[in-house]
Structures are given as C-alpha cells and as structure tokens.
Design an enzyme around this catalytic site. Structure first.
Site, PDB file in Angstrom:
ATOM      1  N   LYS A   1      -1.575  -4.457  -1.803  1.00  0.00           N
ATOM      2  CA  LYS A   1      -2.187  -5.203  -2.903  1.00  0.00           C
ATOM      3  C   LYS A   1      -1.677  -4.696  -4.264  1.00  0.00           C
ATOM      4  O   LYS A   1      -0.946  -3.710  -4.334  1.00  0.00           O
ATOM      5  CB  LYS A   1      -3.711  -5.128  -2.798  1.00  0.00           C
ATOM      6  CG  LYS A   1      -4.268  -5.774  -1.525  1.00  0.00           C
ATOM      7  CD  LYS A   1      -3.835  -7.212  -1.354  1.00  0.00           C
ATOM      8  CE  LYS A   1      -4.567  -8.039  -0.322  1.00  0.00           C
ATOM      9  NZ  LYS A   1      -4.729  -7.552   1.018  1.00  0.00           N
TER      10      LYS A   1
HETATM   11  C1  LIG Z   1      -5.828  -8.247   2.008  1.00  0.00           C
HETATM   12  C2  LIG Z   1      -6.744  -9.388   2.082  1.00  0.00           C
HETATM   13  C3  LIG Z   1      -8.057  -9.262   2.574  1.00  0.00           C
HETATM   14  C4  LIG Z   1      -8.556  -8.024   3.242  1.00  0.00           C
HETATM   15  O1  LIG Z   1      -8.531  -6.881   2.491  1.00  0.00           O
HETATM   16  P1  LIG Z   1      -8.396  -5.465   3.252  1.00  0.00           P
HETATM   17  O2  LIG Z   1      -8.679  -4.498   2.157  1.00  0.00           O
HETATM   18  O3  LIG Z   1      -7.011  -5.377   3.771  1.00  0.00           O
HETATM   19  O4  LIG Z   1      -9.427  -5.423   4.322  1.00  0.00           O
HETATM   20  C5  LIG Z   1      -8.878 -10.356   2.528  1.00  0.00           C
HETATM   21  N1  LIG Z   1      -8.466 -11.533   2.052  1.00  0.00           N
HETATM   22  C6  LIG Z   1      -7.218 -11.709   1.588  1.00  0.00           C
HETATM   23  C7  LIG Z   1      -6.838 -13.049   1.052  1.00  0.00           C
HETATM   24  C8  LIG Z   1      -6.313 -10.659   1.609  1.00  0.00           C
HETATM   25  O5  LIG Z   1      -5.066 -10.850   1.186  1.00  0.00           O
END
Ligand SMILES: *Cc1c(COP(=O)(O)O)cnc(C)c1O
Length: 373
Positions: free
Chosen positions: A190
């Site tokens: 992210k």
């Molecule tokens: C990465 C992501 C998640 C989940 O987040 P995590 O921290 O990896 O559990 C949920 N929704 C979207 C759209 C994502 O890209």
C-alpha cells in the site's frame, strides 16, 4: 536485460530520514513492544488528524478493519451486504466471516467504482440490506456524494474501503471519511506500510471504543478474565504503529511521487491511441496508488509477458468478485463494466523507489508492444 533489477507494482519504502526507526527505537527503549502503548495511541491520533476523521482503531490489517466495521454495523447471519464487485477479495471476505450474504454491484466508467444507479437497483431489490461497502480502487474516488445520498435514503450503513486510497480527496475531503466507517490498509504494497496493518475510522466514538474492545479479546472490566461477548485478537502492536507514524510523515511525498510516475507514463505514451489511462476527475485528487492503463484491441497477456521478460512486474486489473468461483452463487447487479476493466486493464509498476531510468525501461517495452500491430 536479465540481470536488471525487478521493477514491481508497489513495495515498502521507508523514509530516508529514518523516522520509522526512531519510533520503533522509542518503543524498545521503554520496553513497550506489545500490544499497546504510545505509538498506537499516537498513530491513531495522527492518522485521524490527517484524514480529518474523529476516532480511529489501529488493527492488524485492513481486512480486520472491514470485519470490525461490519460487526459495528450490526451485520449478522443472513443479513444482506451490498458490495462493489470490482475489488480485491479482502473487501468481500469479512461479509462471509459474519455469516452474511454479499450482493455484488458493478462499477461505472467515470470512476471505475460502484455505479450509483446499480446500487439503487440493489437496494430496491434488497431494501433490508444492512450495509454497503464501496471501494476507492487504485486511489480513484468513487461517486461519493451520490452513494452517501442513496445510502441515507435507504437508511443503510455505508462502509468505505479506502485501503488503496489513503490521501485521495473527493471535493477536498479525504476518502475514508464519507461512510459511517472508513478502512485504511498498511499492508506492504500500500501507499504507506506498517509491514501489515489497518485502521478503522469513524466519527462515532462509542463504536470505535467497542471495536477496540472486541479486537482485544472482548475482556470485560473485571479483575478476573470475564467475557460476555466473543472477542478477536486484532489490535496493532506498538512496534507496527511506530513504523506507521514514521511512514505518515512521508505520505505526502509518496503521493507526489505516485503522481509523477502516472504523469510520466501518460506523457511518454501519449502518441499511442491504442492505450488509455485510468480516469482523472476534476472533483477528485487521486493518490495514484497504482498507474493503470487500458489496452484497446490488444491482448493484455502480450504486454504482461513482454514486461515480465524484461523483469518488470505488471498485473491485470482486479478480477470482479461476481466472477470468482468462491462467490459464484451470490447475486450480481450490473452490466459488464467491471468485467471489461478486468479484461483490458493492466496495472503498471508504480513503486515510489523507481527513478526515471526505471520508468524508461517500462515505457520502452510498452512502446515496442504497442507498435507491433
Ligand atoms: C489491501 C486491500 C484490503 C485489505 O487490506 P489488508 O491490510 O491487506 O488486510 C482491502 N481492500 C482493498 C481494496 C485492498 O486493496
């Protein structure tokens, strides 16, 4: 070619200044390693201030944050939850954790996110739906005014999955703050990361306090271990929160660089009519988490393979949930927009550590493939 370093979509990028290490060191020095402590409290404050929400609960993942949002919205067994189809499976899985039933909704072309008209159709069909989950995919803001208005009209709780859109604004307001609940992720890919982690934000203080309670094993206030509800072990550790505090300090730099990467691709590839870019809308400022392109009349596999041969990662756009085997039995309301985006869209390397020469490496492969009609 072969010994060139692999270029990736998005990977952790710690600050040059070492902010993260300072906060982690502080946790070591005070022996406040886990579970909670100053870094967790401060990270919650700092993130909430950044997005101008009111309360935040730091959790082990964005997925856990979505799960807790559904629980806070009182989603229970056999309840209907309306969910954007074009997304990562982590948006939808927690609906199943709660024993609830997802109904998937298509995207629209202007934002690539939930189509408000199909949302309305879904709520007409399922007027008792308990919650709606809208996503701001790849950093693109959804049609949030329309979606908020429709959710209010039907009296349904809106959860905003802003896992990919931290720093994106819609009409000047941070995404993640439009729904009753907003979710951010700090997973390794992210825009900022805590190695893994998430945050649930809401203006409802009581609900966030309840989420903190559930996510620390639902221990009642008593000397002995007393439980009157089922709990979860979902809280972020003081170490991870230290990394997050340092990363927040460079979030604006990361957004700038992501935008630079997107503009670079756009400029370099502007002469090609068989490629187009993800939408930019004047009422929204994207964080450009990933740069995504659409190929007209060319198989995406050809470009993905060519990039891979040059040791460059690229990927198709998320495969919609209504096309996933695991969700095949659930209702879907919409047309073929999300399916078309999946078929034609490619995510390009958007790693903020890339230099111009890396970006030229990517565009030279793309140009070669686009020219070979
Ligand atoms: C990465 C992501 C998640 C989940 O987040 P995590 O921290 O990896 O559990 C949920 N929704 C979207 C759209 C994502 O890209």
């Amino acid at each position: 070619m072969m010994n060139k370093e692999r270029l990736v979509l998005s990977s952790p990028h710690m600050s040059n200044e070492g902010f993260e290490q300072e906060y982690v060191q502080e946790a070591f020095d005070t022996n406040w390693i886990a579970p909670l402590g100053k870094n967790v409290d401060e990270f919650e404050h700092e993130l909430v201030n950044y997005v101008r929400s009111q309360n935040g609960a730091a959790l082990i993942s964005g997925t856990a944050a979505i799960h807790m949002a559904l629980k806070a919205a009182d989603v229970k067994e056999d309840d209907i939850v309306i969910c954007q189809s074009l997304t990562f499976s982590a948006t939808a899985n927690p609906i199943i954790y709660q024993g609830a039933i997802p109904v998937f909704v298509d995207s629209e072309e202007e934002t690539w996110n939930m189509d408000p008209e199909f949302l309305r159709a879904a709520l007409e069909k399922y007027p008792n739906a308990k919650a709606v989950i809208v996503v701001n995919l790849y950093g693109l803001a959804a049609q949030l005014d329309e979606i908020v208005a429709i959710c209010n009209e039907y009296n349904v709780t809106l959860i905003e999955d802003a896992a990919e859109s931290l720093g994106t604004t819609y009409k000047g307001q941070a995404t993640g703050t439009f729904g009753k609940y907003g979710v951010y992720s700090f997973n390794g890919n992210k825009i900022i990361t805590t190695s893994g982690g998430g945050m649930l934000v809401s203006n409802d203080k009581e609900k966030i306090e309840k989420v903190r309670f559930w996510s620390t094993q639902a221990r009642d206030k008593a000397r002995h271990y007393q439980h009157s509800e089922i709990g979860y072990n979902y809280r972020m550790s003081n170490i991870m929160a230290g990394v997050g505090r340092g990363q927040l300090k460079v979030l604006n730099n990361r957004i700038q660089k992501k935008r630079y990467i997107h503009d670079f691709y756009k400029q370099e590839l502007k002469e090609f009519s068989n490629i187009s870019f993800m939408p930019e809308n004047e009422w929204s400022e994207s964080n450009f988490w990933l740069s995504v392109v659409i190929l007209k009349n060319k198989d995406t596999n050809e470009l993905i393979d060519a990039l891979d041969e040059a040791n460059i990662e690229s990927r198709p756009v998320w495969k919609p949930m209504h096309l996933q085997p695991v969700f095949a039995n659930y209702d879907y309301i919409g047309g073929e927009v999300s399916e078309e985006l999946f078929k034609k869209g490619i995510c390009l390397p958007s790693d903020t550590k890339m230099e111009n020469e890396d970006l030229y490496r990517v565009t030279s492969v793309i140009k070669r493939v686009l020219q070979s009609e």
